[in-house]
Write a protein that holds these residues in place. Structure first.
Motif: not given
Length: 116
Positions: A61-63, A78-101
């Motif tokens: 919800d927060f994004v 994979l991309y993440l377009q981030m608009n209207s950024l807020k100070p509370e968006d400050t963080a380390v952003y990690y990419c995750l890949a979730r395999p089927f098994t």
């Protein structure tokens, strides 16, 4: 095995935009879902957005309305377009890949800092 390399982080003023990228390599066909998490100092890692192999995306919800997740299958990116950024968006952003098994795979993270 899946390898993930994030890029695109940086310092931006509040209200600005950034686009994160996550380049995937290895056993790409094993990936069911791929997405973005973030971790702010002193906080737990949290889901930001995730997209499955059918192209269906989920946003926390927060994004909603500010961030857009997308994938380029031809470039295995994979991309993440981030608009209207807020100070509370400050963080380390990690990419995750979730395999089927098998276990989840994580990238090394990219720092996003939003100044007020």
């Amino acid at each position: 095995q899946v390898q993930l390399v994030e890029s695109g982080g940086g310092l931006v003023q509040a209200g600005g935009s950034l686009r994160l990228s996550c380049a995937a390599s290895g056993s790409i066909s094993s990936i069911n879902a791929i997405g973005w998490y973030r971790q702010a100092p002193g906080k737990q890692r949290e889901l930001v957005a995730i997209i499955n192999s059918a192209g269906s995306a989920h946003y926390e919800d927060f994004v909603k309305g500010r961030f857009t997740i997308s994938r380029d299958n031809a470039r295995n990116t994979l991309y993440l377009q981030m608009n209207s950024l807020k100070p509370e968006d400050t963080a380390v952003y990690y990419c995750l890949a979730r395999p089927f098994t098998t276990k989840d795979y994580w990238g090394q993270g990219t720092q996003v800092t939003v100044s007020s």
